[in-house]
Structures are given as structure tokens and as C-alpha cells.
Motif scaffolding. Structure first.
Motif, PDB file in Angstrom:
ATOM      1  N   ARG A  11       2.555  43.172   3.233  1.00  0.00           N
ATOM      2  CA  ARG A  11       3.764  42.871   3.970  1.00  0.00           C
ATOM      3  C   ARG A  11       3.643  41.380   4.430  1.00  0.00           C
ATOM      4  NH1 ARG A  11       5.077  46.735   7.909  1.00  0.00           N
ATOM      5  NH2 ARG A  11       5.591  48.064   6.145  1.00  0.00           N
ATOM      6  N   VAL A  12       4.983  40.690   3.912  1.00  0.00           N
ATOM      7  CA  VAL A  12       5.034  39.399   4.281  1.00  0.00           C
ATOM      8  C   VAL A  12       6.406  39.380   5.220  1.00  0.00           C
ATOM      9  CG1 VAL A  12       5.755  36.978   3.553  1.00  0.00           C
ATOM     10  CG2 VAL A  12       4.208  38.485   2.330  1.00  0.00           C
ATOM     11  N   THR A  13       6.401  39.044   6.511  1.00  0.00           N
ATOM     12  CA  THR A  13       7.319  38.801   7.271  1.00  0.00           C
ATOM     13  C   THR A  13       7.612  37.341   7.734  1.00  0.00           C
ATOM     14  OG1 THR A  13       6.897  41.220   7.985  1.00  0.00           O
ATOM     15  CG2 THR A  13       8.211  39.852   9.488  1.00  0.00           C
ATOM     16  N   ASN A  14       8.957  37.019   7.962  1.00  0.00           N
ATOM     17  CA  ASN A  14       9.398  35.704   8.144  1.00  0.00           C
ATOM     18  C   ASN A  14       9.380  35.911   9.912  1.00  0.00           C
ATOM     19  OD1 ASN A  14      10.539  33.566   9.098  1.00  0.00           O
ATOM     20  ND2 ASN A  14      12.056  33.543   7.665  1.00  0.00           N
ATOM     21  N   GLU A  15       8.494  35.295  10.465  1.00  0.00           N
ATOM     22  CA  GLU A  15       8.468  35.428  12.048  1.00  0.00           C
ATOM     23  C   GLU A  15       9.153  34.098  12.661  1.00  0.00           C
ATOM     24  OE1 GLU A  15       4.536  36.490  13.088  1.00  0.00           O
ATOM     25  OE2 GLU A  15       4.917  38.734  12.496  1.00  0.00           O
ATOM     26  N   ILE A  18      13.955  30.012  10.940  1.00  0.00           N
ATOM     27  CA  ILE A  18      14.605  29.475   9.620  1.00  0.00           C
ATOM     28  C   ILE A  18      14.274  30.452   8.390  1.00  0.00           C
ATOM     29  CG2 ILE A  18      15.168  27.384  10.682  1.00  0.00           C
ATOM     30  CD1 ILE A  18      12.998  26.292   8.919  1.00  0.00           C
ATOM     31  N   ALA A  19      15.204  30.349   7.527  1.00  0.00           N
ATOM     32  CA  ALA A  19      14.810  31.334   6.408  1.00  0.00           C
ATOM     33  C   ALA A  19      13.854  30.598   5.515  1.00  0.00           C
ATOM     34  CB  ALA A  19      16.211  31.498   5.617  1.00  0.00           C
ATOM     35  N   GLY A  20      12.947  31.234   4.549  1.00  0.00           N
ATOM     36  CA  GLY A  20      12.021  30.615   4.165  1.00  0.00           C
ATOM     37  C   GLY A  20      11.436  31.581   2.995  1.00  0.00           C
ATOM     38  N   TYR A  21      10.649  30.861   2.323  1.00  0.00           N
ATOM     39  CA  TYR A  21       9.838  31.704   1.022  1.00  0.00           C
ATOM     40  C   TYR A  21       8.433  31.764   1.339  1.00  0.00           C
ATOM     41  CZ  TYR A  21      14.306  30.309  -1.418  1.00  0.00           C
ATOM     42  OH  TYR A  21      15.707  30.246  -1.553  1.00  0.00           O
ATOM     43  N   ALA A  22       7.679  32.646   0.855  1.00  0.00           N
ATOM     44  CA  ALA A  22       6.519  33.040   0.684  1.00  0.00           C
ATOM     45  C   ALA A  22       6.139  32.663  -0.788  1.00  0.00           C
ATOM     46  CB  ALA A  22       5.829  34.298   1.089  1.00  0.00           C
ATOM     47  N   GLU A  65      12.967  39.377   8.347  1.00  0.00           N
ATOM     48  CA  GLU A  65      12.967  40.078   7.083  1.00  0.00           C
ATOM     49  C   GLU A  65      11.647  39.878   6.793  1.00  0.00           C
ATOM     50  OE1 GLU A  65      17.365  39.948   5.228  1.00  0.00           O
ATOM     51  OE2 GLU A  65      15.892  38.358   4.420  1.00  0.00           O
ATOM     52  N   SER A  66      11.321  41.197   5.886  1.00  0.00           N
ATOM     53  CA  SER A  66      10.091  41.248   5.280  1.00  0.00           C
ATOM     54  C   SER A  66      10.094  41.703   3.735  1.00  0.00           C
ATOM     55  CB  SER A  66       9.039  42.524   6.025  1.00  0.00           C
ATOM     56  OG  SER A  66       8.812  42.251   7.292  1.00  0.00           O
ATOM     57  N   THR A  67       9.367  41.444   3.026  1.00  0.00           N
ATOM     58  CA  THR A  67       8.909  41.988   1.853  1.00  0.00           C
ATOM     59  C   THR A  67       7.326  42.467   1.558  1.00  0.00           C
ATOM     60  OG1 THR A  67       9.443  41.361  -0.547  1.00  0.00           O
ATOM     61  CG2 THR A  67       8.439  39.701   0.757  1.00  0.00           C
ATOM     62  N   GLU A  68       7.182  43.201   0.399  1.00  0.00           N
ATOM     63  CA  GLU A  68       5.924  43.543   0.307  1.00  0.00           C
ATOM     64  C   GLU A  68       5.366  43.485  -1.226  1.00  0.00           C
ATOM     65  OE1 GLU A  68       5.278  47.774   1.262  1.00  0.00           O
ATOM     66  OE2 GLU A  68       5.773  47.568   3.572  1.00  0.00           O
ATOM     67  N   VAL A  69       4.210  43.019  -1.321  1.00  0.00           N
ATOM     68  CA  VAL A  69       3.645  43.006  -2.592  1.00  0.00           C
ATOM     69  C   VAL A  69       2.378  44.059  -2.722  1.00  0.00           C
ATOM     70  CG1 VAL A  69       4.223  40.844  -3.193  1.00  0.00           C
ATOM     71  CG2 VAL A  69       2.198  41.095  -2.216  1.00  0.00           C
ATOM     72  N   GLU A  70       2.149  44.742  -3.876  1.00  0.00           N
ATOM     73  CA  GLU A  70       0.917  45.604  -3.899  1.00  0.00           C
ATOM     74  C   GLU A  70      -0.205  45.173  -4.881  1.00  0.00           C
ATOM     75  OE1 GLU A  70       2.263  49.506  -5.108  1.00  0.00           O
ATOM     76  OE2 GLU A  70       2.722  49.883  -3.086  1.00  0.00           O
ATOM     77  N   VAL A  71      -1.345  45.397  -4.368  1.00  0.00           N
ATOM     78  CA  VAL A  71      -2.479  45.036  -5.243  1.00  0.00           C
ATOM     79  C   VAL A  71      -3.623  46.352  -5.241  1.00  0.00           C
ATOM     80  CG1 VAL A  71      -3.785  43.938  -3.628  1.00  0.00           C
ATOM     81  CG2 VAL A  71      -4.258  43.449  -5.933  1.00  0.00           C
ATOM     82  N   ILE A  72      -4.212  46.638  -6.572  1.00  0.00           N
ATOM     83  CA  ILE A  72      -4.856  47.950  -6.564  1.00  0.00           C
ATOM     84  C   ILE A  72      -6.375  47.305  -6.869  1.00  0.00           C
ATOM     85  CG2 ILE A  72      -5.491  49.833  -8.077  1.00  0.00           C
ATOM     86  CD1 ILE A  72      -2.518  50.132  -8.526  1.00  0.00           C
ATOM     87  N   LEU A  73      -7.151  47.636  -6.043  1.00  0.00           N
ATOM     88  CA  LEU A  73      -8.608  47.198  -6.331  1.00  0.00           C
ATOM     89  C   LEU A  73      -9.511  48.371  -6.843  1.00  0.00           C
ATOM     90  CD1 LEU A  73      -9.010  44.607  -3.361  1.00  0.00           C
ATOM     91  CD2 LEU A  73      -8.382  44.089  -5.719  1.00  0.00           C
ATOM     92  N   GLU A 114      -5.168  33.229  12.280  1.00  0.00           N
ATOM     93  CA  GLU A 114      -4.004  32.632  12.127  1.00  0.00           C
ATOM     94  C   GLU A 114      -2.922  33.748  11.935  1.00  0.00           C
ATOM     95  OE1 GLU A 114      -3.453  29.362   9.422  1.00  0.00           O
ATOM     96  OE2 GLU A 114      -4.491  27.945  11.061  1.00  0.00           O
ATOM     97  N   ASP A 115      -1.396  33.432  11.742  1.00  0.00           N
ATOM     98  CA  ASP A 115      -0.569  34.376  11.735  1.00  0.00           C
ATOM     99  C   ASP A 115      -0.224  34.702  10.369  1.00  0.00           C
ATOM    100  OD1 ASP A 115       1.531  35.859  13.092  1.00  0.00           O
ATOM    101  OD2 ASP A 115       2.942  34.556  12.566  1.00  0.00           O
ATOM    102  N   ASP A 116      -0.667  33.756   9.542  1.00  0.00           N
ATOM    103  CA  ASP A 116      -0.444  34.168   8.038  1.00  0.00           C
ATOM    104  C   ASP A 116      -1.305  34.727   7.199  1.00  0.00           C
ATOM    105  OD1 ASP A 116      -2.393  32.112   7.721  1.00  0.00           O
ATOM    106  OD2 ASP A 116      -1.281  30.933   6.236  1.00  0.00           O
ATOM    107  N   ILE A 117      -2.382  35.299   7.890  1.00  0.00           N
ATOM    108  CA  ILE A 117      -3.840  35.940   7.315  1.00  0.00           C
ATOM    109  C   ILE A 117      -3.910  37.306   7.973  1.00  0.00           C
ATOM    110  CG2 ILE A 117      -5.398  34.905   8.751  1.00  0.00           C
ATOM    111  CD1 ILE A 117      -7.008  34.651   6.128  1.00  0.00           C
ATOM    112  N   ASP A 118      -4.154  38.348   7.560  1.00  0.00           N
ATOM    113  CA  ASP A 118      -4.425  39.598   8.048  1.00  0.00           C
ATOM    114  C   ASP A 118      -5.492  40.322   7.131  1.00  0.00           C
ATOM    115  OD1 ASP A 118      -4.258  41.530   9.803  1.00  0.00           O
ATOM    116  OD2 ASP A 118      -2.178  42.019   9.445  1.00  0.00           O
TER     117      ASP A 118
END
Length: 157
Positions: A11-15, A18-22, A65-73, A114-118
Motif C-alpha cells: 500500500r502506497v499512501t500520500n502522507e 500536496i498531491a503526488g505520484y509514486a 489517499e492510498s493505492t495498492e500493488v501486489e507481487v507474488i513471490l 524511513e517513511d517510504d519503506i516498510d
């Protein structure tokens, strides 16, 4: 002979304010898991342990706002490949209409905390039916011994 697959939702959330893009999300694959391209058509493998996706590059995220991407390992079927595996993901490229830098992290620097990594740890173990068989067999033996001792005491002694 079992194939084990792990589905991660990132999940990518804009915290920010201002509006932005990942523009790009990067995933660091842990030892013990492998990337299978056929399972992940929207991801590109950079090296043995790193994959990226641009699925969110055109998704404008307003503050909050948030958006999600999925990956299968997929589990690498090595005999000793069990235990906790820690998968890491981060925003590796971002952008906004004001060319303002991220206020609480630096994209694509792989700095944990950092805030951009989990991270998302998973644990893989195997439980075989042997344990239940031995416990059941133990109960049967104890029951037979108890019955035998009781019969000897009652009818012989």
C-alpha cells in the motif's frame, strides 16, 4: 513437491500535504523467496533480489489517499529454507506538480526506518503427520500396558 506462493499487497499512501505520484515502487526479495515473471506481469526484475513496478506512475494521490500493488513471490524449495523471511518495499521514484522533495524520506535509498519503506515478514514451517502418529501410538501402548497390569493384578495376583 509443494509450491508455496506468498501474495504481498504493498500500500502506497500520500502522507504529505500536496498531491503526488509514486512513479516507481521497488521490492527487495528476501533470501528463500524467488520472483517468477509469469506470476507478476506488471513487475520487472532488476537483479536477483530486486524488482520494480510502475503501476502507480499515473495515479495521482491526493493527501491521505492510498493505492495498492501486489507481487507474488514463490518459496525456493531448498531443504533448509525455512523460518522468517523479511520482504522490503519502498517508493523508489516520486513526483508532484511543484517538484517538491519528499519531506520525510529519500526515494530509492533503501534506508530502513524511513517513511517510504516498510517490511512484511513471513514464516514458513512444515508440520508432518509423524507427530500425530507417534502420539497416538504412545497412547495405545500406555493403554495396553495399563490394561495388562490391571488384568494381571485382578486375575493372577
Amino acid at each position: 513437491t509443494t509450491t508455496v506462493k506468498f501474495r504481498y499487497s504493498i500500500r502506497v499512501t500520500n502522507e504529505g500535504n500536496i498531491a503526488g505520484y509514486a512513479k516507481e515502487v521497488k521490492d527487495y526479495i528476501p533470501e528463500g523467496l524467488i520472483f517468477v515473471a509469469e506470476d507478476n506481469p506488471l513487475w520487472t526484475q532488476v537483479d536477483d533480489r530486486t524488482i520494480v513496478t510502475t503501476q502507480t506512475e499515473n495515479t495521482l494521490l491526493e493527501p491521505g489517499e492510498s493505492t495498492e500493488v501486489e507481487v507474488i513471490l514463490t518459496w525456493d524449495k531448498e531443504a533448509q529454507n525455512f523460518g522468517v523471511m523479511d520482504n522490503w518495499a519502498e517508493i523508489s521514484k516520486d513526483d508532484n506538480d511543484f517538484d517538491s522533495p519528499d519531506i520525510d524520506s529519500t526515494p530509492d535509498n533503501n534506508v530502513h526506518g524511513e517513511d517510504d519503506i516498510d517490511d512484511a515478514p513471513v514464516m514458513l514451517t512444515v508440520a508432518l503427520g509423524d507427530t500425530q502418529i507417534y502420539i497416538g501410538l504412545g497412547f495405545i501402548i500406555v493403554a495396553m500396558l495399563t490394561g495388562g497390569i490391571w488384568a494381571i493384578k485382578r486375575y493372577v495376583l
